[in-house]
Motif scaffolding. Structure first.
Motif, mmCIF file in Angstrom:
data_model
loop_
_atom_site.group_PDB
_atom_site.id
_atom_site.type_symbol
_atom_site.label_atom_id
_atom_site.label_comp_id
_atom_site.label_asym_id
_atom_site.label_seq_id
_atom_site.Cartn_x
_atom_site.Cartn_y
_atom_site.Cartn_z
ATOM 1 N N GLU A 32 0.841 -1.209 0.000
ATOM 2 C CA GLU A 32 0.000 0.000 0.000
ATOM 3 C C GLU A 32 0.873 1.256 0.000
ATOM 4 O OE1 GLU A 32 -0.416 -2.600 2.157
ATOM 5 O OE2 GLU A 32 -2.093 -3.429 1.008
ATOM 6 N N ARG B 158 2.710 1.902 -3.400
ATOM 7 C CA ARG B 158 1.811 2.444 -4.421
ATOM 8 C C ARG B 158 1.535 3.924 -4.159
ATOM 9 N NH1 ARG B 158 0.892 -2.812 -4.492
ATOM 10 N NH2 ARG B 158 0.316 -3.777 -6.482
ATOM 11 N N TYR B 159 1.322 4.253 -2.887
ATOM 12 C CA TYR B 159 1.046 5.651 -2.579
ATOM 13 C C TYR B 159 2.286 6.521 -2.832
ATOM 14 C CZ TYR B 159 -0.934 9.795 -0.642
ATOM 15 O OH TYR B 159 -1.406 11.078 -0.520
ATOM 16 N N ALA C 59 4.437 6.054 -5.038
ATOM 17 C CA ALA C 59 4.581 6.195 -6.487
ATOM 18 C C ALA C 59 3.649 7.271 -7.039
ATOM 19 C CB ALA C 59 4.309 4.864 -7.176
ATOM 20 N N VAL C 60 2.411 7.323 -6.576
ATOM 21 C CA VAL C 60 1.503 8.329 -7.151
ATOM 22 C C VAL C 60 1.714 9.709 -6.536
ATOM 23 C CG1 VAL C 60 -0.258 6.724 -7.937
ATOM 24 C CG2 VAL C 60 -0.453 7.712 -5.626
ATOM 25 N N ASN C 61 2.162 9.756 -5.287
ATOM 26 C CA ASN C 61 2.329 11.055 -4.628
ATOM 27 C C ASN C 61 3.789 11.520 -4.619
ATOM 28 O OD1 ASN C 61 1.054 13.257 -3.354
ATOM 29 N ND2 ASN C 61 1.826 12.590 -1.350
ATOM 30 N N HIS C 62 4.659 10.763 -5.289
ATOM 31 C CA HIS C 62 6.085 11.107 -5.303
ATOM 32 C C HIS C 62 6.575 11.319 -3.864
ATOM 33 C CE1 HIS C 62 9.911 12.937 -6.340
ATOM 34 N NE2 HIS C 62 9.676 12.725 -7.621
ATOM 35 N N PHE D 299 8.769 9.625 -1.687
ATOM 36 C CA PHE D 299 9.819 8.625 -1.469
ATOM 37 C C PHE D 299 10.682 9.042 -0.278
ATOM 38 C CE2 PHE D 299 8.628 8.523 -5.952
ATOM 39 C CZ PHE D 299 8.180 7.218 -6.045
ATOM 40 N N PHE E 41 11.909 7.061 5.699
ATOM 41 C CA PHE E 41 11.239 6.378 6.817
ATOM 42 C C PHE E 41 9.929 5.691 6.418
ATOM 43 C CE2 PHE E 41 10.460 10.996 8.173
ATOM 44 C CZ PHE E 41 9.178 11.082 7.618
ATOM 45 N N PHE F 143 7.241 3.346 8.648
ATOM 46 C CA PHE F 143 5.842 3.641 8.968
ATOM 47 C C PHE F 143 5.179 4.325 7.781
ATOM 48 C CE2 PHE F 143 6.838 8.073 9.959
ATOM 49 C CZ PHE F 143 8.141 8.000 10.420
ATOM 50 N N ASN G 243 -0.610 11.093 4.698
ATOM 51 C CA ASN G 243 -1.494 11.433 3.575
ATOM 52 C C ASN G 243 -2.301 10.229 3.089
ATOM 53 O OD1 ASN G 243 -0.855 14.174 3.353
ATOM 54 N ND2 ASN G 243 0.995 13.724 2.160
ATOM 55 N N LEU G 244 -1.730 9.029 3.212
ATOM 56 C CA LEU G 244 -2.490 7.840 2.799
ATOM 57 C C LEU G 244 -3.615 7.563 3.800
ATOM 58 C CD1 LEU G 244 -2.999 5.406 0.989
ATOM 59 C CD2 LEU G 244 -1.253 4.164 2.289
#
Lengths: 139, 164
Positions: A25, A28-29, A31-34, A36, A39, A56, A60-61
């Motif tokens: 999860e 994927r998040y 990747a879409v929200n850049h 990286f 932590f 952790f 935002n997710l």
């Protein structure tokens, strides 16, 4: 099928909305929200940032889970007008996060039929992690 | 503040309360929205309003819309003022702080749609500092406003950044 304002009562509960969260999860998040951030991707970096359990999840997710739970409840004809939360407890690997909520008020404001809710995201141990609120507009 | 230690920078003091420069997102595409919704609903399939144009055309929106939390700036080259280290706070020795998301309240207006380009402006509202589990910690409050290409209000976010 969308929820209707007339069918809502104060005290009604948002249907529980859950996700088990870990790297599938979070990655994927990221990747879409850049998003990286070390932590969120690496246990050692997570421990260095103060979490003994390691990496952790993104606040935002968890917030996305709140608006998604609201959307699934109100349907495509409803509108999420406002949502907010405070990130109080970290989302650790394999946590099962459940969005919970209760209707606290029904009002007509600015020509809109608005429903206010208290919201939280509870983990598998029953710990509230993310107190918040939301306002949705219903037909 | 405690013991005279502060992570607040002169840049933050000068910027407090003032709207910063605007930036505009790349145009939103259907693919951006579909991927975003797949990620945030994973492993369940996201609602059709976010990926099926034929279905979306039958709704009140007349077409695909983005989930409210969609971020059109995610993959833009300009990372915005909040990415600048001096706006995030700094340790007295000049080293960078670690940042985390403390929370937010969003008020939403017009939904974001494919083709929209969102313009953002933001300002640092204020801050407070305290000793916590992570040591000396700075909490910074910001306001971020989004409008679309028709100057319609899209979103106002009041956010709290945690820096330690």
């Amino acid at each position: 099928m969308s929820l209707r304002f007339k069918d809502i009562e104060v005290g009604d509960r948002l249907p529980d909305w859950s996700r088990k969260t870990s790297f599938p999860e979070w990655n994927r998040y990221a990747a879409v929200n850049h998003e990286f951030v070390p932590f969120h991707m690496d246990d050692e970096a997570g421990r260095a940032a103060g979490n003994p359990k390691g990496a952790f999840g993104m606040g935002n997710l968890r917030y996305a889970y709140i608006v998604n739970a609201l959307h699934d409840w109100i349907g495509d004809e409803g509108i999420v007008r406002e949502a907010g939360c405070q990130h109080r407890v970290l989302n650790c690997k394999d946590d099962v996060l459940t969005v919970v909520g209760e209707v606290t008020e029904k009002v007509i404001e600015d020509g809109e039929q608005r429903v206010r809710l208290e919201i939280n995201v509870v983990n598998q141990d029953g710990v509230p992690t993310c107190p918040g609120h939301a306002v949705v507009v219903l037909p | 503040m405690s013991g005279g230690v502060t992570y607040v920078t002169d840049t933050m003091r000068e910027a407090q309360g003032k709207w910063g420069e605007k930036r505009t997102s790349p145009p939103i595409t259907e693919t951006d929205i579909r991927r975003w919704s797949i990620a945030t609903f994973y492993p369940e399939k996201p609602p059709r309003i976010y990926w099926d144009p034929e279905y979306a055309a039958t709704t009140r929106w007349g077409g695909i819309i983005a989930p409210p939390d969609f971020n059109p700036f995610a993959w833009s080259f300009d990372r915005g003022p909040s990415a600048r280290l001096s706006m995030r706070g700094q340790r007295p020795d000049g080293s960078a702080v670690t940042g985390m998301n403390g929370g937010q309240t969003d008020t939403y207006g017009a939904p974001m749609r494919p083709g929209d380009a969102i313009t953002e402006r933001s300002r640092l509202i204020g801050w407070w500092e305290q000793e916590g589990r992570l040591g000396h910690t700075l909490f910074a409050r910001s306001e971020i406003e989004w409008r679309n290409q028709n100057d319609e209000h899209v979103r106002t976010r009041l956010s709290i950044g945690v820096r330690f």
